[in-house]
Design an enzyme around this catalytic site. Sequence first.
Site, PDB file in Angstrom:
ATOM      1  N   ARG A  75      18.486 -40.300 -43.406  1.00  0.00           N
ATOM      2  CA  ARG A  75      18.036 -40.978 -42.171  1.00  0.00           C
ATOM      3  C   ARG A  75      18.613 -42.390 -42.061  1.00  0.00           C
ATOM      4  O   ARG A  75      18.030 -43.270 -41.427  1.00  0.00           O
ATOM      5  CB  ARG A  75      16.521 -41.042 -42.090  1.00  0.00           C
ATOM      6  CG  ARG A  75      15.875 -39.677 -42.051  1.00  0.00           C
ATOM      7  CD  ARG A  75      14.466 -39.745 -41.526  1.00  0.00           C
ATOM      8  NE  ARG A  75      13.882 -38.417 -41.505  1.00  0.00           N
ATOM      9  CZ  ARG A  75      13.260 -37.852 -42.525  1.00  0.00           C
ATOM     10  NH1 ARG A  75      13.136 -38.509 -43.651  1.00  0.00           N
ATOM     11  NH2 ARG A  75      12.766 -36.647 -42.423  1.00  0.00           N
ATOM     12  N   GLU A 104      21.570 -48.215 -23.293  1.00  0.00           N
ATOM     13  CA  GLU A 104      22.168 -47.833 -22.016  1.00  0.00           C
ATOM     14  C   GLU A 104      21.133 -47.484 -20.951  1.00  0.00           C
ATOM     15  O   GLU A 104      21.229 -46.466 -20.262  1.00  0.00           O
ATOM     16  CB  GLU A 104      23.134 -46.651 -22.238  1.00  0.00           C
ATOM     17  CG  GLU A 104      24.220 -46.594 -21.189  1.00  0.00           C
ATOM     18  CD  GLU A 104      25.366 -45.675 -21.598  1.00  0.00           C
ATOM     19  OE1 GLU A 104      26.015 -45.976 -22.613  1.00  0.00           O
ATOM     20  OE2 GLU A 104      25.599 -44.701 -20.890  1.00  0.00           O
ATOM     21  N   ARG A 129      24.330 -51.708 -19.669  1.00  0.00           N
ATOM     22  CA  ARG A 129      25.383 -51.193 -20.544  1.00  0.00           C
ATOM     23  C   ARG A 129      26.297 -50.211 -19.822  1.00  0.00           C
ATOM     24  O   ARG A 129      27.426 -49.972 -20.231  1.00  0.00           O
ATOM     25  CB  ARG A 129      24.754 -50.534 -21.790  1.00  0.00           C
ATOM     26  CG  ARG A 129      25.801 -50.167 -22.830  1.00  0.00           C
ATOM     27  CD  ARG A 129      25.202 -49.776 -24.172  1.00  0.00           C
ATOM     28  NE  ARG A 129      26.276 -49.404 -25.084  1.00  0.00           N
ATOM     29  CZ  ARG A 129      26.169 -49.312 -26.391  1.00  0.00           C
ATOM     30  NH1 ARG A 129      25.037 -49.571 -26.974  1.00  0.00           N
ATOM     31  NH2 ARG A 129      27.205 -48.972 -27.124  1.00  0.00           N
ATOM     32  N   HIS A 153      42.595 -41.784 -24.833  1.00  0.00           N
ATOM     33  CA  HIS A 153      41.405 -42.358 -24.190  1.00  0.00           C
ATOM     34  C   HIS A 153      41.783 -43.544 -23.290  1.00  0.00           C
ATOM     35  O   HIS A 153      41.386 -43.607 -22.128  1.00  0.00           O
ATOM     36  CB  HIS A 153      40.413 -42.788 -25.275  1.00  0.00           C
ATOM     37  CG  HIS A 153      39.123 -43.291 -24.733  1.00  0.00           C
ATOM     38  ND1 HIS A 153      38.227 -42.469 -24.072  1.00  0.00           N
ATOM     39  CD2 HIS A 153      38.569 -44.529 -24.732  1.00  0.00           C
ATOM     40  CE1 HIS A 153      37.182 -43.186 -23.694  1.00  0.00           C
ATOM     41  NE2 HIS A 153      37.362 -44.439 -24.086  1.00  0.00           N
TER      42      HIS A 153
HETATM   43  N1  LIG Z   1      31.689 -45.153 -30.213  1.00  0.00           N
HETATM   44  C1  LIG Z   1      32.176 -45.708 -29.124  1.00  0.00           C
HETATM   45  O1  LIG Z   1      31.546 -46.561 -28.497  1.00  0.00           O
HETATM   46  C2  LIG Z   1      33.560 -45.307 -28.654  1.00  0.00           C
HETATM   47  C3  LIG Z   1      34.170 -46.025 -27.628  1.00  0.00           C
HETATM   48  C4  LIG Z   1      35.465 -45.669 -27.247  1.00  0.00           C
HETATM   49  C5  LIG Z   1      36.107 -44.611 -27.875  1.00  0.00           C
HETATM   50  N2  LIG Z   1      35.472 -43.926 -28.860  1.00  0.00           N
HETATM   51  C6  LIG Z   1      36.137 -42.808 -29.562  1.00  0.00           C
HETATM   52  O2  LIG Z   1      37.279 -43.321 -30.238  1.00  0.00           O
HETATM   53  C7  LIG Z   1      38.245 -42.281 -30.353  1.00  0.00           C
HETATM   54  C8  LIG Z   1      39.587 -42.809 -29.953  1.00  0.00           C
HETATM   55  O3  LIG Z   1      39.911 -43.878 -30.807  1.00  0.00           O
HETATM   56  P1  LIG Z   1      41.419 -44.240 -31.196  1.00  0.00           P
HETATM   57  O4  LIG Z   1      42.202 -44.412 -29.970  1.00  0.00           O
HETATM   58  O5  LIG Z   1      41.341 -45.338 -32.162  1.00  0.00           O
HETATM   59  O6  LIG Z   1      41.947 -42.866 -31.802  1.00  0.00           O
HETATM   60  P2  LIG Z   1      42.199 -42.340 -33.280  1.00  0.00           P
HETATM   61  O7  LIG Z   1      41.105 -42.686 -34.183  1.00  0.00           O
HETATM   62  O8  LIG Z   1      42.528 -40.903 -33.137  1.00  0.00           O
HETATM   63  O9  LIG Z   1      43.513 -43.167 -33.729  1.00  0.00           O
HETATM   64  C9  LIG Z   1      44.725 -42.990 -33.047  1.00  0.00           C
HETATM   65  C10 LIG Z   1      45.859 -42.770 -34.032  1.00  0.00           C
HETATM   66  O10 LIG Z   1      46.175 -44.006 -34.668  1.00  0.00           O
HETATM   67  C11 LIG Z   1      46.308 -43.797 -36.079  1.00  0.00           C
HETATM   68  N3  LIG Z   1      46.036 -45.087 -36.711  1.00  0.00           N
HETATM   69  C12 LIG Z   1      44.848 -45.704 -36.834  1.00  0.00           C
HETATM   70  N4  LIG Z   1      45.011 -46.946 -37.302  1.00  0.00           N
HETATM   71  C13 LIG Z   1      46.333 -47.107 -37.537  1.00  0.00           C
HETATM   72  C14 LIG Z   1      47.118 -48.181 -38.022  1.00  0.00           C
HETATM   73  N5  LIG Z   1      46.583 -49.369 -38.282  1.00  0.00           N
HETATM   74  N6  LIG Z   1      48.441 -47.981 -38.162  1.00  0.00           N
HETATM   75  C15 LIG Z   1      48.996 -46.785 -37.837  1.00  0.00           C
HETATM   76  N7  LIG Z   1      48.331 -45.753 -37.335  1.00  0.00           N
HETATM   77  C16 LIG Z   1      46.993 -45.925 -37.181  1.00  0.00           C
HETATM   78  C17 LIG Z   1      45.335 -42.685 -36.366  1.00  0.00           C
HETATM   79  O11 LIG Z   1      45.648 -42.063 -37.592  1.00  0.00           O
HETATM   80  C18 LIG Z   1      45.538 -41.790 -35.152  1.00  0.00           C
HETATM   81  O12 LIG Z   1      46.646 -40.952 -35.342  1.00  0.00           O
HETATM   82  C19 LIG Z   1      37.762 -41.140 -29.489  1.00  0.00           C
HETATM   83  O13 LIG Z   1      37.216 -40.143 -30.306  1.00  0.00           O
HETATM   84  C20 LIG Z   1      36.678 -41.754 -28.630  1.00  0.00           C
HETATM   85  O14 LIG Z   1      35.686 -40.834 -28.256  1.00  0.00           O
HETATM   86  C21 LIG Z   1      34.210 -44.258 -29.263  1.00  0.00           C
END
Ligand SMILES: NC(=O)c1ccc[n+]([C@@H]2O[C@H](COP(=O)([O-])OP(=O)(O)OC[C@H]3O[C@@H](n4cnc5c(N)ncnc54)[C@H](O)[C@@H]3O)[C@@H](O)[C@H]2O)c1
Length: 407
Positions: A162, A287, A291, A314
């Site tokens: 939890r 939210e 938010r 995204h």
């Molecule tokens: N929790 C929230 O509030 C929230 C908000 C927005 C998005 N998200 C989520 O975040 C995700 C998208 O995040 P993202 O765009 O970071 O995608 P991701 O985590 O898939 O990363 C994108 C790519 O970058 C690579 N990568 C990461 N750091 C790196 C670095 N420093 N150098 C080289 N490569 C690197 C990863 O291996 C991956 O291939 C989605 O699942 C989305 O739903 C969550």
Amino acid sequence: VGIHSQLNHKSDVVNILYKTGIAIESRVCIGDGALDEVDRIFAQMDSGKAEAASSLLTGAASSPAVRHEASAGKHVLKILVVCQPSVRTDYAEPALAKLQAAGHQSQLLELPDGEACKSHDQLLKVWSVLQEMQMQRSDFLVGIGGGALTDLAGFAASTYLRGIKLILIPTTLLGQVDAAIGGKTGINLPAGKNLAGSFYFPSVVIVDPGVLSTLSPRDFRSGLGEIIKYALIEDAVSEKTEYRRGPRSLWSLLRDADGQIEGDVLLGIINSCIRMKLAVVAKDPHEAGLRRCLNLGHTLAHAIEKVSQFKYSHGEAVAIGCVFACRLAERMGRLPAGQTEELVQVLKKIELPVAVPEELSKEQLTQAMAFDKKRQGAAIKWVLPVEKLGAVDLEVSMSAQEVRDLI
Ligand SMILES: NC(=O)c1ccc[n+]([C@@H]2O[C@H](COP(=O)([O-])OP(=O)(O)OC[C@H]3O[C@@H](n4cnc5c(N)ncnc54)[C@H](O)[C@@H]3O)[C@@H](O)[C@H]2O)c1
């Protein structure tokens, strides 16, 4: 947390009124080289002096204070570091080595890249390792990677026993300005993205813009898509929260940026976005209202991601969603003509897409929007820019069919 109960014995029914407030303590350490401080940040939390770590909202600097406290109280913690394959060698292994050198019982678990890690299989894998390590609530899960990894790490930490302690080290621009900030965690289900999740706040988020140097140009641009959204809500957030913007608006910084956004400008932009998100989340953690402004552009964005089967990232989808929201507002007469075009020009300069891709079916997009988490009955509630870029209305209702006609 305050829980107050009030009993009323006047009838057969006993009414118990619970009033709960939530106390959230979550810190963000931001700065070039912040990742190198990971062992010191742990040392400081362990000795109960985390408040000296950088508090972004008060603008205190992290490194010297953290360094000063480093040698205090050495108590062995159990730490599971989970990471994406792309950041294992450069960032996760050095961080693990530091934690091990500090005497903590730490191990590393590499998870699949991208959305593949946001699955119940991977969640189960993390839970199993936490169990093998006999973790207690006072032990830590550390997530190093992009938003996909930090979403999964957050959900695993929030559900195991939890809730065990959580530290997030976002390594994408999108993760640093958005995904790792604000306490939303989640995994995907076969029926859709982020359908299982929780609100759970990390003890610390370590944001080191230096790690962005290895990011692909496309992933960097994806982060800029989310930053554009922040630029479009900055006035609204300034007005309704304690957020105070810098000498220049985010919008003007992005509009006037020549070429690559880097160095101090990038650090300042990341800093502003994080402060903005924290200020909104502090007012409305779950939210209930305000938010929702963070969802500008996201109703269509989620549909584009889903229908294109994640061909669009995204941030790319959010860029299209923001243009669409502006056009919608212009057509409704709520945003002066020409504002959308200004946005389009900025996005084109950053090389982000600006229109709904022709190959995506309007029917499928409409259907996906109708199933969006933010829907209210038959209507979709939109967050729209109104009057000028920067200000928003959170409560514009429109049926899925009306939106379809406008796509
Ligand atoms: N929790 C929230 O509030 C929230 C908000 C927005 C998005 N998200 C989520 O975040 C995700 C998208 O995040 P993202 O765009 O970071 O995608 P991701 O985590 O898939 O990363 C994108 C790519 O970058 C690579 N990568 C990461 N750091 C790196 C670095 N420093 N150098 C080289 N490569 C690197 C990863 O291996 C991956 O291939 C989605 O699942 C989305 O739903 C969550």
